[in-house]
Design an enzyme around this catalytic site. Structure first.
Site, PDB file in Angstrom:
ATOM      1  N   SER A 127       0.814  -1.216   0.000  1.00  0.00           N
ATOM      2  CA  SER A 127       0.000   0.000   0.000  1.00  0.00           C
ATOM      3  C   SER A 127       0.852   1.273   0.000  1.00  0.00           C
ATOM      4  CB  SER A 127      -0.959  -0.049   1.199  1.00  0.00           C
ATOM      5  OG  SER A 127      -1.906   0.979   1.139  1.00  0.00           O
ATOM      6  N   ASP A 186      10.676   4.977  -9.896  1.00  0.00           N
ATOM      7  CA  ASP A 186      10.340   5.602 -11.180  1.00  0.00           C
ATOM      8  C   ASP A 186      11.141   6.870 -11.449  1.00  0.00           C
ATOM      9  OD1 ASP A 186       8.537   3.599 -11.605  1.00  0.00           O
ATOM     10  OD2 ASP A 186       6.770   4.886 -11.794  1.00  0.00           O
ATOM     11  N   LYS A 244      -0.647  -4.129  -3.336  1.00  0.00           N
ATOM     12  CA  LYS A 244      -1.942  -3.535  -3.007  1.00  0.00           C
ATOM     13  C   LYS A 244      -1.979  -2.120  -3.583  1.00  0.00           C
ATOM     14  CE  LYS A 244      -5.128  -2.342   0.736  1.00  0.00           C
ATOM     15  NZ  LYS A 244      -5.240  -0.901   0.450  1.00  0.00           N
TER      16      LYS A 244
END
Length: 393
Positions: free
Chosen positions: A292, A303, A317
């Site tokens: 999460s 990224d 999740k």
């Protein structure tokens, strides 16, 4: 204000109320017209239970049951009706203090109750309960078809009382674990300069609650005063928590730009970091218990190229839940969106692959995360140090 202006305002308000009334009436009429058969069944069942059932049940309990049933029809383990007691317990957890054993749980695709992660230093962690363990019973009550919030509530309770859970691990026989509940107060951030590596700061994030962003900033300031040249961020077994806290944490690492894209039924909201990026090399430790909010931070760091991820694939999740109070102290926890990483990756049920994979057994993970960071007992931390030393100027 002149009478003519006042009349125009009143007229406008009247038209607005008429439009809203028409919309509501139309919706109700449409609902009745398209579902009159099913609604008739609801009324029939309600009437038969109240008039014929040998069990004495209140109208309130029947309504709660019908609400819970509607939510269950979504077949979403993260969406659930919360009665007052359960909702109060959830709010306590988000504030970071509650009475219990210290586990985050979820359901897998087969509906089995599974441990996402134990919070470090809690009774469950000390008892050897590990990420990936299945909980088959709680105090001899079978967990098959049990709602998540019910299971969590059964494991919580007064400090000093006992709860017995039956756990099953792949390749092992089921075993009973009796745990004494404690006040679970979880400082979400801990940090230090590594004992044998004075140039490397180590920060552990155990969860994301309303204080995490502020706690992290304080630890970072204290460690900067000691002059570290590189940073290891440990989010292993971090089950997540507050979306807002995840955004605050990521903002302290990544450059100006997207932290996360939240995609709902009607729109996409992009939350952005203010920048600048952290100015030292970063390695992030993750494992299957990283879920999460911790995946939001890990995905943003990966990224944007700010750091290297070391460890195991994360839990996966990528869904966002919203809480809606619905009166009488109850609430509805509903999955309302999914999130994408800055590079628009959907990681739900996929997880985030580390840049360098080092897989540990549950026993090795338990040993590695038991006490203070010790590379001698922690191959993942050892690898992180090895990588980061090549990047220190």
């Amino acid at each position: 204000m002149s009478n003519s202006v006042a009349k125009k305002i009143m007229y406008g308000v009247l038209i607005f109320l008429i439009v809203i009334s028409v919309l509501i009436s139309t919706s109700v009429v449409y609902l009745l017209a398209t579902n009159h058969g099913n609604l008739g069944q609801v009324i029939t069942v309600f009437t038969l239970i109240k008039s014929q059932s040998i069990q004495d049940i209140s109208t309130r309990e029947l309504i709660e049951g019908s609400v819970s049933g509607m939510v269950e029809a979504l077949k979403d383990p993260y969406s659930v009706y919360l009665d007052k007691t359960t909702y109060d317990t959830l709010q306590e957890r988000m504030r970071g203090t509650y009475g219990g054993v210290g586990l985050l749980i979820t359901k897998d695709a087969e509906g089995r109750l599974v441990v996402v992660s134990p919070f470090r230093g809690t009774p469950a962690h000390r008892a050897g309960v590990a990420a990936g363990d299945f909980i088959t019973k709680i105090n001899d009550e079978n967990t098959a078809d049990m709602e998540l919030e019910t299971a969590a509530s059964l494991m919580q309770g007064e400090p000093g009382t006992e709860v017995t859970i039956t756990i099953y691990r792949e390749g092992r026989d089921p075993r009973d674990v009796t745990i004494i509940r404690e006040i679970i107060t979880i400082p979400s951030v801990d940090g230090e300069i590594l004992a044998e590596e004075p140039d490397i700061a180590y920060i552990n994030l155990s969860m994301f609650n309303e204080n995490t962003g502020e706690e992290l900033q304080r630890h970072m300031d204290e460690l900067r005063a000691e002059g570290f040249k590189a940073l290891i961020l440990d989010m292993r077994n971090n089950p997540g928590g507050s979306l807002h806290a995840a955004i605050e944490v990521a903002d302290q690492f990544i450059p100006e730009g997207p932290v996360v894209h939240i995609v709902s039924k009607f729109k996409t909201n992009t939350f952005e970091a203010k920048g600048p990026a952290i100015d030292v090399p970063v390695v992030v430790l993750v494992n299957s218990g990283s879920a999460s909010a911790s995946e939001i931070v890990a995905g943003a760091i990966q990224d944007t190229g700010v750091g290297i991820l070391v460890g195991e694939k994360t839990f996966g999740k990528g869904l966002v839940q919203s809480l809606f109070p619905i009166g009488d102290g109850a609430a509805l926890k509903l999955t309302t969106a999914r999130y994408l990483t800055p590079g628009e990756r959907d990681i739900n049920e996929k997880g985030i692959e580390p840049d360098i994979e080092i897989i540990l057994t549950p026993e090795e993970t338990f040993e590695a995360l038991q006490d203070a960071p010790d590379p001698a007992n922690d191959p993942q931390l050892q690898k992180a140090i090895e990588i980061i030393k090549t990047k220190i100027n």
